[in-house]
Enzyme design. Structure first.
Site, PDB file in Angstrom:
ATOM      1  N   LYS A  50       1.104   4.224  -2.796  1.00  0.00           N
ATOM      2  CA  LYS A  50       0.696   5.587  -2.461  1.00  0.00           C
ATOM      3  C   LYS A  50       1.841   6.584  -2.635  1.00  0.00           C
ATOM      4  O   LYS A  50       1.613   7.754  -2.980  1.00  0.00           O
ATOM      5  CB  LYS A  50       0.140   5.633  -1.037  1.00  0.00           C
ATOM      6  CG  LYS A  50      -1.160   4.853  -0.862  1.00  0.00           C
ATOM      7  CD  LYS A  50      -2.252   5.326  -1.811  1.00  0.00           C
ATOM      8  CE  LYS A  50      -3.578   4.630  -1.564  1.00  0.00           C
ATOM      9  NZ  LYS A  50      -4.652   5.106  -2.478  1.00  0.00           N
ATOM     10  N   TYR A  66       0.833  -1.200   0.000  1.00  0.00           N
ATOM     11  CA  TYR A  66       0.000   0.000   0.000  1.00  0.00           C
ATOM     12  C   TYR A  66       0.872   1.256   0.000  1.00  0.00           C
ATOM     13  O   TYR A  66       0.649   2.202  -0.771  1.00  0.00           O
ATOM     14  CB  TYR A  66      -0.914  -0.028   1.229  1.00  0.00           C
ATOM     15  CG  TYR A  66      -1.946   1.060   1.288  1.00  0.00           C
ATOM     16  CD1 TYR A  66      -3.170   0.924   0.623  1.00  0.00           C
ATOM     17  CD2 TYR A  66      -1.740   2.210   2.041  1.00  0.00           C
ATOM     18  CE1 TYR A  66      -4.146   1.909   0.698  1.00  0.00           C
ATOM     19  CE2 TYR A  66      -2.704   3.199   2.120  1.00  0.00           C
ATOM     20  CZ  TYR A  66      -3.911   3.046   1.449  1.00  0.00           C
ATOM     21  OH  TYR A  66      -4.874   4.028   1.529  1.00  0.00           O
TER      22      TYR A  66
END
Length: 324
Positions: free
Chosen positions: A169, A165
């Site tokens: 990001k 993640y």
């Protein structure tokens, strides 16, 4: 773009969470919306919430099944938007879809890691590529890419691996910042904002688990229990004394806490984002926790992954994300 009335917006991940609230608030301002999601039922619920109040005549809300990590799906989605919205242009692109999972390079399978990265990063890239020609035809446009505080701080606590993640990001943040120059030089009528939410009350934890496992039930399969046991063990917890039921209860509690104990609701987050777009802010922090964390990382980047850094953070803003 001070007013969304009469404009056409595309929202990815419009079935739940911030995506749903973005759709609802855009429609309330008279904006036509095309949303995509992997769940037809979730999108139907979003659309139902929008149409509960009578819509202005001619306003269009269209729903489209699409996996944003699949470029063919995204290209089909863009084509459908043109047909069903009866347009060759759009004005707003909210690259909002995202999932969690694949936190550890050791405790999680490669397929889960790459699934998370592909949704959170390639979903942004593919949709920007697919819809840019339609934005070039508009009088003005705005791309809104959802990164995260995990786009500048790659952690949710000292004992919780969070690699897939965070990697995605960070990529979204870098891409959005680089677009500031690219758009100014080649398409000055299009703006771009990077959105960095803190802890927002959504069902991303439970939804991600269902997407990653292919199990829509609230009950866990034996494989899921084994994976969650490995995840908890990777945090330094002795799992030998935990039954499968204990592991499942911990997972349900983690999802409940993420949804219900957040300092910012999805509706509040959507308003902050839309206000930021109207103000043409290219960098939109969402939540007091995001603002605080941004300052802390900038002030002490070398300490950002020390245990005492997280302890200070949780004390000041009340985060519990790193606990299990």
């Amino acid at each position: 773009m001070k007013d969304f009335a009469g404009r056409i917006a595309v929202v990815t991940g419009g079935g739940t969470g911030m995506g749903r609230e973005l759709v609802r608030q855009l429609v309330a301002e008279g904006c036509n919306v095309a949303m995509c999601d992997v769940s037809a039922q979730a999108m139907a619920e979003t659309k139902g919430l929008c149409t509960a109040q009578r819509l202005p005549q001619g306003l269009r809300i269209t729903t489209h099944i699409a996996d944003v990590s699949n470029e063919d799906d995204v290209k089909r989605f863009a084509g459908e938007v043109g047909e069903r919205q009866d347009t060759d242009k759009i004005h707003l692109l909210f690259n909002n879809a995202g999932i969690g999972g694949g936190g550890s390079m050791f405790a999680h399978e490669r397929s889960e890691w790459e699934r998370t990265f592909n949704v959170c990063w390639f979903g942004v890239y593919y949709n920007t590529r697919a819809f840019l020609p339609m934005m070039l035809k508009a009088d003005r446009g705005h791309i809104i890419n959802t990164s995260s505080v995990n786009g500048f701080w790659a952690s949710v606590g000292p004992n919780v691996p969070h690699t897939a993640y965070c990697a995605a990001k960070f990529a979204v943040k870098g891409f959005s910042e680089a677009l500031q120059t690219d758009l100014r030089m080649n398409a000055p009528h299009i703006k771009c904002s990077v959105v960095m939410p803190g802890h927002i009350g959504t069902s991303i934890v439970s939804n991600s688990r269902k997407i990653q496992s292919g199990n829509d039930s609230d009950s866990f399969s034996a494989k899921e229990i084994a994976q969650m046991r490995a995840r908890v063990a990777s945090m330094g917890v002795d799992v030998s004394k935990l039954s499968d039921d204990d592991i499942g209860k911990r997972a349900h509690e983690r999802a409940r806490r993420f949804l219900e104990d957040a300092p910012t609701t999805a509706a509040e987050a959507a308003k902050i984002i839309l206000d930021g777009v109207k103000a043409e802010r290219w960098r939109i922090l969402v939540g007091k926790d995001a603002e605080k964390l941004d300052r802390m990382v900038r002030d002490a980047p070398e300490r950002a992954y020390d245990a005492d850094f997280f302890q200070t953070l949780t004390k000041e803003i009340g985060w519990k994300l790193g606990t299990i």
